[in-house]
Design a protein around this motif. Structure first.
Motif, PDB file in Angstrom:
ATOM      1  N   SER A  10      50.606 -17.314  41.230  1.00 33.01           N
ATOM      2  CA  SER A  10      51.833 -18.120  41.266  1.00 33.01           C
ATOM      3  C   SER A  10      51.940 -18.646  42.691  1.00 33.01           C
ATOM      4  N   VAL A  73      48.082 -17.332  34.653  1.00 31.89           N
ATOM      5  CA  VAL A  73      48.335 -18.598  35.345  1.00 31.89           C
ATOM      6  C   VAL A  73      49.630 -19.218  34.819  1.00 31.89           C
ATOM      7  N   GLY A  75      51.805 -22.006  33.447  1.00 34.41           N
ATOM      8  CA  GLY A  75      51.504 -23.300  32.827  1.00 34.41           C
ATOM      9  C   GLY A  75      50.935 -23.124  31.449  1.00 34.41           C
ATOM     10  N   VAL A  82      43.509 -25.044  32.065  1.00 31.87           N
ATOM     11  CA  VAL A  82      44.929 -25.194  32.390  1.00 31.87           C
ATOM     12  C   VAL A  82      45.322 -26.618  31.999  1.00 31.87           C
ATOM     13  N   ALA A  85      50.380 -27.549  34.564  1.00 33.44           N
ATOM     14  CA  ALA A  85      50.828 -26.540  35.529  1.00 33.44           C
ATOM     15  C   ALA A  85      51.814 -27.182  36.499  1.00 33.44           C
ATOM     16  N   LYS A  92      45.905 -28.818  36.951  1.00 34.24           N
ATOM     17  CA  LYS A  92      45.909 -29.488  35.651  1.00 34.24           C
ATOM     18  C   LYS A  92      44.504 -29.965  35.283  1.00 34.24           C
ATOM     19  N   ASN A 117      48.437 -17.504  29.831  1.00 39.53           N
ATOM     20  CA  ASN A 117      49.691 -17.945  30.415  1.00 39.53           C
ATOM     21  C   ASN A 117      50.351 -16.733  31.084  1.00 39.53           C
TER      22      ASN A 117
END
Ligand SMILES: [Zn+2]
Length: 298
Positions: A10, A73, A75, A82, A85, A92, A117
Motif C-alpha cells: 500500500s 495489492v 485495486g 492489476v 489501482a 495499472k 486484492n
C-alpha cells in the motif's frame, strides 16, 4: 508445514514469513516507520517490483523451503494482473505476479508468486487468525477510501466501496467519480470535500454535542454503511461482517445495528453479525500468505 512469504503493498511494503497461518519472527517494512511514506507512490512499477524483490529476499533469507509468495495489492486484481489501482496508478496493467516471480528467480528464489486484492487478503487474514477458515467473512475498511473484502476468494469483482447507496444527484464525492457511492459519503477524502471547514474528527465530535448538520451527517454515514451491507447480504447471504480501518472509531454500533434492522427484514437473512476488528499489518500479511496457499491448492 508450508512456509509462505506474505506481502502487502500500500503506502508501504510489509513482509513476513508465515508458517501454518502464524507469523514467524517480525514484520519487515519499507519505507520504515517515520520515513517518507510517498516513496512508493513516486516510483515506477519496475521500481516497486525491485523493492518487493529485495523485501521478499530479505524475508526468505536462510529458509530454502519457502513454497509460495502471496502479495496483497490495493485495486482490482485478476489473473495476476492489476487491472485498476487508484492509489498506485503506475501499477495499472502491470503483470505484477510475473514481474516479481521473474525478479525472484534471478535471485535464486523459485517460489511461485500469486497476487490478491488486499481487502480480500485481509478478509482471509481475519478468517485465519480467528480460526474460521470454513466461514464466510466480509470486511469493510474505513479509511481514505472504503475497502471491501471477502473470504473465501471466488472469481468475480466486488468493488463494495462503490456500492450505490443514494439516488441523490448531488452525492458526487467518490474518488472514482461515480455518483451516489458509499465511499463518497464514508471515505475520509470525501468527508473532507463535504466539510471544507471541518476535519472528519471535528464533525463526529460536533455530532456528539448535537450540532444539527453534523448529527445529520453522522446518521447518513451510518445509513450508507447499513445500506451497502444490506445490499451485500441480499445479494450473497448473511455472514460475519467485520469493520476496521483508521475511521472505525467513528462507528456507533447501536446506530448501525438499528439501521441494519430497518433494511434487512427477511428472517433467513438476519443471521449476520457486525464486529469491529483492529487493522493490524500482521493480519494482512498472514492473509496474503493464506490467499497464496489457497490459490495453490485450488
Ligand atoms: Zn466510487
Amino acid at each position: 508445514m508450508a512456509k509462505i512469504v506474505g506481502v502487502t503493498l500500500s503506502e508501504r511494503v510489509v513482509t513476513g514469513l508465515v508458517i501454518d497461518h502464524r507469523l514467524e519472527g517480525g514484520l519487515r517494512c519499507f519505507p520504515e516507520e517515520h520515513e517518507d511514506e510517498y516513496a512508493l507512490v513516486e516510483m515506477p512499477a519496475e521500481g516497486i517490483v525491485e523493492v518487493l524483490r529485495d523485501q521478499v529476499k530479505a524475508t526468505v533469507a536462510g529458509h530454502n523451503d519457502v513454497v509460495a509468495v502471496g502479495l496483497g495489492v490495493p485495486g482490482l486484481v485478476r489473473n495476476g494482473v492489476v487491472e485498476e489501482a487508484p492509489n498506485l496508478p503506475q501499477l495499472k496493467g502491470a503483470r505484477i505476479a510475473d514481474m516479481l516471480g521473474n525478479a525472484l528467480r534471478a535471485e535464486g528464489i523459485s517460489a511461485p508468486v500469486t497476487i490478491a486484492n488486499d481487502a480480500d487478503a485481509f478478509a482471509a487474514g481475519i478468517a485465519a487468525t480467528t480460526g474460521k477458515l470454513d466461514a464466510v467473512v466480509r470486511v469493510w475498511t474505513l479509511g481514505v477510501g472504503i475497502g471491501y473484502g471477502r473470504y473465501p476468494a471466488t472469481d468475480g469483482v466486488w468493488e463494495g466501496g462503490h456500492t450505490v447507496v443514494t439516488l441523490d444527484e448531488k452525492e458526487n464525492y467518490c474518488g472514482c467519480g461515480g455518483r451516489g457511492h458509499l465511499e463518497g459519503i464514508m471515505g475520509h477524502r470525501a468527508m473532507r470535500l463535504r466539510f471544507l471547514d471541518m476535519e472528519p474528527e471535528e464533525v463526529f465530535e460536533a455530532a456528539k454535542k448535537g450540532d444539527p448538520r453534523c448529527v445529520e451527517f453522522k446518521r447518513l454515514w451510518h445509513r450508507a454503511l447499513a445500506a451497502a451491507t444490506a445490499t451485500s447480504i441480499h445479494m450473497s447471504g448473511p455472514s460475519k461482517v467485520y469493520l476496521t480501518g483508521v475511521n472505525a472509531h467513528f462507528l456507533d454500533l447501536p446506530m448501525l445495528r438499528e439501521y441494519m434492522r430497518e433494511m434487512v427484514k427477511m428472517s433467513p437473512l438476519q443471521s449476520y453479525s457486525l464486529e469491529v476488528v483492529e487493522d493490524l499489518p500482521e493480519t494482512r500479511v498472514i492473509g496474503a500468505a493464506v490467499s497464496a496457499e489457497l490459490a495453490a491448492g485450488s
